[in-house]
Design a protein around this motif. Structure first.
Motif, PDB file in Angstrom:
ATOM      1  N   THR A   1       0.823  -1.205   0.000  1.00 47.05           N
ATOM      2  CA  THR A   1       0.000   0.000   0.000  1.00 47.05           C
ATOM      3  C   THR A   1       0.858   1.256   0.000  1.00 47.05           C
ATOM      4  O   THR A   1       0.522   2.255  -0.637  1.00 47.05           O
TER       5      THR A   1
ATOM      6  N   ASP B   1       0.422  -1.797 -10.938  1.00 52.89           N
ATOM      7  CA  ASP B   1       0.600  -2.343  -9.591  1.00 52.89           C
ATOM      8  C   ASP B   1       0.957  -3.822  -9.726  1.00 52.89           C
ATOM      9  O   ASP B   1       0.100  -4.661  -9.985  1.00 52.89           O
TER      10      ASP B   1
ATOM     11  N   GLN C   1       1.470  -8.033  -6.513  1.00 53.82           N
ATOM     12  CA  GLN C   1       1.190  -9.473  -6.424  1.00 53.82           C
ATOM     13  C   GLN C   1       1.734 -10.254  -7.623  1.00 53.82           C
ATOM     14  O   GLN C   1       2.030 -11.433  -7.521  1.00 53.82           O
TER      15      GLN C   1
HETATM   16  N1  PLP Z   1      -1.533  -4.099  -4.514  1.00 54.09           N
HETATM   17  C1  PLP Z   1      -1.865  -5.364  -4.808  1.00 54.09           C
HETATM   18  C2  PLP Z   1      -2.020  -5.758  -6.244  1.00 54.09           C
HETATM   19  C3  PLP Z   1      -2.067  -6.304  -3.795  1.00 54.09           C
HETATM   20  O1  PLP Z   1      -2.416  -7.550  -4.104  1.00 54.09           O
HETATM   21  C4  PLP Z   1      -1.899  -5.897  -2.454  1.00 54.09           C
HETATM   22  C5  PLP Z   1      -2.127  -6.863  -1.344  1.00 54.09           C
HETATM   23  O2  PLP Z   1      -2.699  -7.903  -1.488  1.00 54.09           O
HETATM   24  C6  PLP Z   1      -1.547  -4.567  -2.187  1.00 54.09           C
HETATM   25  C7  PLP Z   1      -1.362  -3.699  -3.241  1.00 54.09           C
HETATM   26  C8  PLP Z   1      -1.365  -4.090  -0.774  1.00 54.09           C
HETATM   27  O3  PLP Z   1      -0.215  -4.629  -0.220  1.00 54.09           O
HETATM   28  P1  PLP Z   1       0.024  -4.572   1.369  1.00 54.09           P
HETATM   29  O4  PLP Z   1      -0.954  -5.494   1.994  1.00 54.09           O
HETATM   30  O5  PLP Z   1       1.448  -5.006   1.523  1.00 54.09           O
HETATM   31  O6  PLP Z   1      -0.174  -3.159   1.787  1.00 54.09           O
END
Ligand code: PLP
Length: 416
Positions: A112, A223, A226
């Protein structure tokens, strides 16, 4: 009854503690290696979800543990007054392995945060405020990331969120192009939606998003929190479509399953402002020597051990195995979808997904559904899984499927 679970209930998260008890998960995990997680009573679980996608390298990969130990002995965190070479090295490695002209990295500690940084950088670079995002998207749960995420249940209690965010259906290039205008700072997309239900967009969708951004002077943020580090059969999923974003968000597997590490990798246009404004966005722990030393080794391991190739080959074996195993139970799984070792079992109703998950746990397989789509059970084991372990996983999925078959008519009736 476990005393620690009482502590968890009273001092951490009462609802989650109840859920653990309800699912019979009242034994703490105590150690893990490769794809196997062992609980305090000695039960071994095959982790088919990789800790929500983190464990591409598997748990406690020896080459990463060695680097972590050595770095802790020398210096784990930074003075931050003096520069640290580990961040510099990981920055260079990321410039080498990411596509196109991505060359600068901002380090943080989670997915995040990597997304928050990208959103801010897009505003700073364009002087614009508007974002276009996808329905079903998951980008994290801090305010900015939540604002561009696509599940109302997580968003509603926290309004007002960021203004000027438009959501369009994922995979629809026409709707995306129509939403991007001269006020748009950036389009943000996952190259494959993870929490949205392992959704692979139509070929050419990401290229169309790139073109729509270029036409309006907006940035493209991908993003890959994952999908990155080889999981989908390419080092980064954007490469399936030959698309280069302006900003790429990484986390999860970047820390090698050893440390939390987030990264926002960008081109000069998106991140060149750091030349004049080096402290505009900062993080106390971001870029620390421990995380970056492990992250650099995680990148080297993924390249040297050909994670993309391994994910392609083992993904195909796993997919074929699952298709044949669940094929014995008509009506249980509508579709197995995804890429490489990022697979989703699409069940006809959330209740069926829940029952399958419970039976998988019974068969000592760790599996979870996707956060924005409870019908889809994700099957994304570590890339280091062996062929024998793939076959073992398939056999256990088949066993769980046969168990669910007994109650399938009632489950479908409930879901109808
Ligand atoms: N972006 C994607 C594509 C995700 O799958 C996730 C978490 O599953 C996040 C952002 C957020 O990551 P975090 O939980 O490390 O903040």
């Amino acid at each position: 009854m476990s005393l620690w679970l009482d502590d968890y209930e009273h001092h951490v998260n009462p609802g989650l503690a109840r859920l653990f008890r309800f699912m019979g998960l009242d034994r703490a995990e105590v150690h893990a290696h490769g794809v196997w997680v062992t609980t305090e009573d000695g039960e071994r679980y095959l982790d088919a979800s990789s800790g929500y996608g983190v464990m591409v390298h598997g748990y406690t990969h020896p080459r990463l543990v060695a680097v972590a130990h050595a770095q802790i002995d020398r210096m784990a965190l930074s003075s931050r007054v003096l520069p640290s070479s580990q961040a510099a090295e990981l920055g260079r490695l990321l410039a080498e392995v990411t596509p196109g002209d991505l060359s600068l990295t901002f380090f943080s500690n989670s997915g995040t945060e990597a997304v928050e940084a990208a959103l801010k950088f897009a505003r700073r670079a364009t002087g614009r405020a508007r974002f276009v995002a996808a329905e079903g998207a998951f980008h994290g749960k801090t305010f900015g990331s939540l604002s561009v995420s696509g599940r109302e249940a997580y968003r509603a209690p926290f309004r007002p969120l960021l203004p000027e965010v438009v959501h369009v259906p994922y995979g629809d290039a026409g709707a995306l192009a129509a939403a991007v205008n001269e006020a748009t700072a950036a389009v943000i997309l996952e190259p494959i939606q993870g929490e949205g239900g392992i959704v692979v967009p139509p070929a050419g969708y990401l290229a169309a998003a790139r073109a729509a951004c270029d036409a309006q002077g907006a940035l493209l943020i991908l993003d890959e929190v994952q999908t990155g580090m080889g999981r989908t059969g390419r080092m980064f999923a954007a490469e399936h479509d030959g698309v280069v974003p302006d900003l790429m968000c990484l986390a999860k597997a970047l820390g090698g399953g050893i440390v939390p590490l987030g990264a926002t990798v960008g081109n000069e246009r998106a991140m060149g402002f750091f030349a004049e404004d080096p402290l505009l966005h900062t993080s106390t722990f971001g870029g620390n020597p421990l995380a970056c030393a492990v992250g650099a080794q995680a990148v080297r391991v993924a390249v040297e051990e050909d994670f993309p190739g391994q994910a392609r080959r083992k993904g195909q074996r796993l997919r074929q195995g699952i298709e044949s195993a669940v094929g014995h139970v008509p009506g249980l799984v509508d579709e197995v979808r995804g890429r490489g070792l990022m697979l989703g079992l699409v069940t006809p109703a959330a209740g069926v997904g829940g029952a399958l998950m419970a039976e998988l746990l019974e068969a000592r397989v760790l599996a979870v559904y996707t956060l924005n789509n409870p019908r889809v059970i994700r099957i994304m084991p570590p890339v280091v899984i062996t062929d024998e372990e793939v076959d073992e996983l398939v056999e256990r999925i088949g066993r769980a499927a046969e168990q669910v078959a007994r109650s399938l008519p009632e489950l479908l009736a409930e879901g109808a």
